[in-house]
Design a protein around this motif. Structure first.
Motif, PDB file in Angstrom:
ATOM      1  N   ARG A  41       0.823  -1.200   0.000  1.00 21.72           N
ATOM      2  CA  ARG A  41       0.000   0.000   0.000  1.00 21.72           C
ATOM      3  C   ARG A  41       0.857   1.250   0.000  1.00 21.72           C
ATOM      4  NH1 ARG A  41      -4.312  -0.945   4.635  1.00 21.72           N
ATOM      5  NH2 ARG A  41      -2.385  -0.649   5.730  1.00 21.72           N
ATOM      6  N   ASN A  89       0.289  11.512   1.458  1.00 23.93           N
ATOM      7  CA  ASN A  89      -0.072  12.597   2.393  1.00 23.93           C
ATOM      8  C   ASN A  89       0.225  13.934   1.725  1.00 23.93           C
ATOM      9  OD1 ASN A  89      -0.876  10.967   4.608  1.00 23.93           O
ATOM     10  ND2 ASN A  89       1.260  10.571   5.079  1.00 23.93           N
ATOM     11  N   PRO A 139      -5.106  18.697   1.161  1.00 25.98           N
ATOM     12  CA  PRO A 139      -6.243  18.637   0.237  1.00 25.98           C
ATOM     13  C   PRO A 139      -6.502  20.019  -0.357  1.00 25.98           C
ATOM     14  CG  PRO A 139      -6.888  17.909   2.465  1.00 25.98           C
ATOM     15  CD  PRO A 139      -5.468  18.379   2.523  1.00 25.98           C
ATOM     16  N   ASN A 194      -3.575  16.432  -5.672  1.00 28.80           N
ATOM     17  CA  ASN A 194      -4.411  15.243  -5.724  1.00 28.80           C
ATOM     18  C   ASN A 194      -3.540  14.080  -6.187  1.00 28.80           C
ATOM     19  OD1 ASN A 194      -4.203  15.246  -8.574  1.00 28.80           O
ATOM     20  ND2 ASN A 194      -6.150  16.273  -8.846  1.00 28.80           N
ATOM     21  N   ARG A 236      -9.034   7.354 -12.087  1.00 23.99           N
ATOM     22  CA  ARG A 236      -9.438   7.478 -10.674  1.00 23.99           C
ATOM     23  C   ARG A 236      -8.598   8.592 -10.054  1.00 23.99           C
ATOM     24  NH1 ARG A 236     -12.091   7.354  -6.152  1.00 23.99           N
ATOM     25  NH2 ARG A 236     -11.639   5.776  -4.602  1.00 23.99           N
ATOM     26  N   TYR A 265      -7.899  10.772  -6.507  1.00 24.99           N
ATOM     27  CA  TYR A 265      -8.064  10.854  -5.054  1.00 24.99           C
ATOM     28  C   TYR A 265      -7.786  12.284  -4.616  1.00 24.99           C
ATOM     29  CZ  TYR A 265      -7.728   5.748  -5.207  1.00 24.99           C
ATOM     30  OH  TYR A 265      -7.925   4.425  -5.480  1.00 24.99           O
ATOM     31  N   ARG A 266      -8.534  12.741  -3.597  1.00 20.02           N
ATOM     32  CA  ARG A 266      -8.411  14.134  -3.172  1.00 20.02           C
ATOM     33  C   ARG A 266      -8.413  14.326  -1.659  1.00 20.02           C
ATOM     34  NH1 ARG A 266     -11.768  14.067  -7.738  1.00 20.02           N
ATOM     35  NH2 ARG A 266     -11.031  15.440  -9.392  1.00 20.02           N
ATOM     36  N   SER A 267      -8.355  13.268  -0.885  1.00 15.03           N
ATOM     37  CA  SER A 267      -8.548  13.372   0.570  1.00 15.03           C
ATOM     38  C   SER A 267      -7.352  13.970   1.311  1.00 15.03           C
ATOM     39  CB  SER A 267      -8.851  12.005   1.165  1.00 15.03           C
ATOM     40  OG  SER A 267      -7.673  11.214   1.260  1.00 15.03           O
ATOM     41  N   ARG A 272      -4.996  12.070   2.398  1.00 14.50           N
ATOM     42  CA  ARG A 272      -4.491  10.892   3.127  1.00 14.50           C
ATOM     43  C   ARG A 272      -4.959   9.643   2.380  1.00 14.50           C
ATOM     44  NH1 ARG A 272      -2.724  11.253   8.363  1.00 14.50           N
ATOM     45  NH2 ARG A 272      -2.603  13.377   9.124  1.00 14.50           N
ATOM     46  N   ASP A 273      -4.583   9.572   1.131  1.00  6.83           N
ATOM     47  CA  ASP A 273      -5.060   8.489   0.270  1.00  6.83           C
ATOM     48  C   ASP A 273      -4.207   7.243   0.429  1.00  6.83           C
ATOM     49  OD1 ASP A 273      -6.851  10.408  -0.843  1.00  6.83           O
ATOM     50  OD2 ASP A 273      -5.178  11.154  -2.033  1.00  6.83           O
ATOM     51  N   GLN A 274      -4.855   6.090   0.484  1.00  5.53           N
ATOM     52  CA  GLN A 274      -4.161   4.808   0.527  1.00  5.53           C
ATOM     53  C   GLN A 274      -4.548   4.025  -0.709  1.00  5.53           C
ATOM     54  OE1 GLN A 274      -4.164   2.578   4.137  1.00  5.53           O
ATOM     55  NE2 GLN A 274      -4.279   4.402   5.407  1.00  5.53           N
ATOM     56  N   ILE A 275      -3.531   3.630  -1.470  1.00  9.33           N
ATOM     57  CA  ILE A 275      -3.761   2.929  -2.727  1.00  9.33           C
ATOM     58  C   ILE A 275      -2.940   1.645  -2.729  1.00  9.33           C
ATOM     59  CG2 ILE A 275      -3.599   3.069  -5.237  1.00  9.33           C
ATOM     60  CD1 ILE A 275      -3.740   6.166  -4.907  1.00  9.33           C
TER      61      ILE A 275
END
Length: 121
Positions: free
Chosen positions: A54, A58, A61, A65, A84, A86-88, A90-93
């Protein structure tokens, strides 16, 4: 219909393999202490990634992104339609098997090194 003894053993073995892969998955903070920011394109060098590991992105926001892109999107610094994003902050991919490409799709950010390409066998 119940499972026979052989079928039950195969099922248990499959569950063990899946669980052991999840336990052995590593977690990487993209960019280290500095997080997902400019000039992180060299961050993957020297690291050994595997499918199932993973990545944690960090960042502030609204400032950045993370777009999951294909090879062309990575090379051209653009997120193709349907990517896709992500915009949080604190994204986990989870890494997929093969090449994984990520960029910041804000104008100019990818060109300033906010992109990484990772191979995960």
């Amino acid at each position: 219909m119940g499972l026979g003894r052989g079928s039950a053993m195969v099922l248990l073995l499959c569950l063990f393999v899946i669980q052991s892969e999840m336990v052995n998955a590593a977690i990487y903070r993209v960019g280290g202490a500095g997080g997902w920011t400019f000039n992180t394109d060299g961050w993957p060098k020297g690291k050994r990634f595997r499918a199932g590991d993973r990545l944690v992105f960090n960042y502030g926001p609204g400032a950045h992104n993370v777009a999951v892109v294909n090879k062309a999107g990575y090379a051209g610094c653009n997120a193709p339609r349907g990517s896709r994003v992500y915009r949080s902050g604190r994204d986990q991919i989870t890494l997929s098997r093969g090449m994984n490409y990520f960029i910041c799709s804000y104008v100019g950010h990818c060109q300033f090194g906010m992109r990484i390409a990772i191979y995960a066998p």
